[in-house]
Design an enzyme around this catalytic site. Structure first.
Site: not given
Ligand code: FPP
Length: 251
Positions: A69, A21-22
């Site tokens: 998501n 996350d993040g």
């Molecule tokens: C959460 O961050 C992350 C995700 C929803 C997606 C995770 C995906 C990747 C890291 C892409 C690549 C894939 C792999 C397998 C490495 P957020 O968007 O909720 O961040 P926030 O909490 O800052 O809003």
């Protein structure tokens, strides 16, 4: 699913699961366009995978895209789907180099047929690698996982192959995702929130939980090493008393 309950205490977790996350907050902090933080998130995985191989972790499961998501803005969903495809393409030579088996969990029917084919191909090509297993959860939700397992058991009851009374933790546990893998020992969430967000609910029943404010793109193997060190110091009781564990340890 095999369980670590009752087995000798191990200092190194067999199965680590990560909620990455993040990414968006990282993107905002670095003046990136919406969604571009995920690109940095994709690259943050490589050193973590390498460290897990070196440390002889058996299985690393990462949450790339949840059942929920799908509700994000369509442009972000499209970008994430592209990134997942790119991740698989980029990971393939690395899987070969390190001998890592690649697997996927989640509701594949929701994904494009191209992505489904790419996933099946990656699984087939890496099926015999055994240094570690990397599991990418895509369109995955813990509640979907348990409901899907229940559906398969219900079909067996309906066809007379199973008695309704035989539905229990063991039989249901044979149908959840990763039923053939060790239960999650360590569940890590980056990004400063204190939630499970519907990740591996069944498989993490006795996982040790780790939360860090570090945004996923900034998460390093040094921080992971510190968490593994702390994991080794925690007493895992699996519902037993401290005394029982200590007596068990000395046997
Ligand atoms: C959460 O961050 C992350 C995700 C929803 C997606 C995770 C995906 C990747 C890291 C892409 C690549 C894939 C792999 C397998 C490495 P957020 O968007 O909720 O961040 P926030 O909490 O800052 O809003």
């Amino acid at each position: 699913m095999s369980s670590t309950a009752g087995s000798a205490p191990t200092l190194i977790p067999r199965h680590i699961a990560i909620i990455m996350d993040g990414n968006n907050r990282y993107g905002k902090a670095h003046g990136l366009r919406r969604g571009e933080g995920h690109l940095a998130g994709k690259d943050a995985l490589d050193p973590i995978v390498e460290y897990c191989v070196e440390t002889k972790i058996e299985i690393l499961t990462v949450f790339a895209f949840s059942s929920e998501n799908w509700q994000r803005p369509p442009s972000e969903v499209a970008l994430l789907m592209q990134l997942l495809s790119l991740t698989i393409t980029e990971q393939m030579p690395r899987m070969k180099k390190y001998g890592i088996r690649l697997r996927f969990i989640g509701d594949r029917q929701q994904l494009s047929s191209e992505l489904q084919e790419q996933m099946a191909d990656a699984e087939a090509k890496t099926a015999n690698y055994n240094a570690m297993t990397l599991v990418i959860a895509i369109s995955y939700g813990g509640q979907w996982d348990i409901a899907y397992a229940a559906q398969q058991l219900a079909e067996r009851v309906q066809s007379g192959q199973l008695q309704a009374e035989a539905v229990d933790e063991t039989s249901l546990g044979q149908y959840v995702q990763l039923a053939d893998a060790p239960a999650v020992d360590m569940l890590i969430r980056t990004g400063g929130e204190y939630r499970l967000s519907n990740f591996l609910l069944w498989q993490s029943a006795y996982a040790e939980l780790f939360f860090t404010p570090t945004l996923w793109p900034n998460f390093t193997s040094t921080e992971l090493a510190q968490m593994i060190d702390e994991f080794g110091k925690r007493q895992r009781r699996f519902g037993k008393t401290s005394e029982q564990i200590i007596v068990g340890d000395s046997l």
